[in-house]
Design a protein around this motif. Structure first.
Motif, PDB file in Angstrom:
ATOM      1  N   LEU A  88      21.934 -26.819  16.408  1.00 34.66           N
ATOM      2  CA  LEU A  88      20.908 -27.856  16.310  1.00 34.66           C
ATOM      3  C   LEU A  88      20.751 -28.381  14.891  1.00 34.66           C
ATOM      4  N   THR A  89      20.855 -27.498  13.916  1.00 38.43           N
ATOM      5  CA  THR A  89      20.731 -27.910  12.521  1.00 38.43           C
ATOM      6  C   THR A  89      21.846 -28.875  12.141  1.00 38.43           C
ATOM      7  N   ALA A  90      23.053 -28.567  12.539  1.00 37.34           N
ATOM      8  CA  ALA A  90      24.190 -29.431  12.222  1.00 37.34           C
ATOM      9  C   ALA A  90      24.066 -30.783  12.925  1.00 37.34           C
ATOM     10  N   LEU A  91      23.588 -30.784  14.161  1.00 40.86           N
ATOM     11  CA  LEU A  91      23.419 -32.044  14.884  1.00 40.86           C
ATOM     12  C   LEU A  91      22.332 -32.904  14.240  1.00 40.86           C
ATOM     13  N   ALA A  92      21.219 -32.292  13.868  1.00 39.03           N
ATOM     14  CA  ALA A  92      20.141 -33.036  13.206  1.00 39.03           C
ATOM     15  C   ALA A  92      20.617 -33.589  11.868  1.00 39.03           C
ATOM     16  N   ARG A  93      21.380 -32.801  11.131  1.00 38.60           N
ATOM     17  CA  ARG A  93      21.917 -33.252   9.842  1.00 38.60           C
ATOM     18  C   ARG A  93      22.888 -34.417  10.049  1.00 38.60           C
TER      19      ARG A  93
END
Length: 119
Positions: free
Chosen positions: A80-85
């Motif tokens: 999720l962090t990578a997608l949001a970034r």
């Protein structure tokens, strides 16, 4: 044959007027950027999230930076962090490339996590 007449001089580029980009233009650019940033994550999945919801705060002074808030659905499980970034970075680069406007902040809100439907 008519002679070509040069256009009248209107002053320096900075003195001829201002360009104001509507909030909805920034919102459409940001929504498209978010969809494109998440396209690979949704690829091959039967369950899909809804379209991104975008709101934009434009500066009070012309030429100032904009702030973008985007609410997205993300596939689960995923990083999720990578997608949001990826969403944030894509919005910043697309807005800057298409409007020459600096983006002060992008707030990514995860509205829903969409699990893969067993089928």
């Amino acid at each position: 044959m008519a002679a070509l007449v040069p256009a009248p001089a209107h002053g320096e580029p900075g003195t001829r007027g201002r360009l104001r980009i509507a909030d909805r233009v920034y919102a459409r650019i940001a929504a498209r950027a978010a969809r494109e940033a998440l396209a690979e994550a949704w690829e091959g999945r039967t369950a899909r999230g809804g379209p991104p919801a975008v709101s934009v705060n434009t500066p009070s002074s012309p030429g100032g930076p904009v702030t973008v808030r985007v609410a997205v659905d993300l596939p689960f499980p995923a990083d999720l962090t990578a997608l949001a970034r990826a969403v944030r970075d894509r919005i910043v680069s697309d807005v800057r490339a298409l409007t020459a406007t600096r983006v002060a902040e992008v707030v990514v809100v995860v509205e829903h996590l969409v699990p893969e439907v067993a089928g």
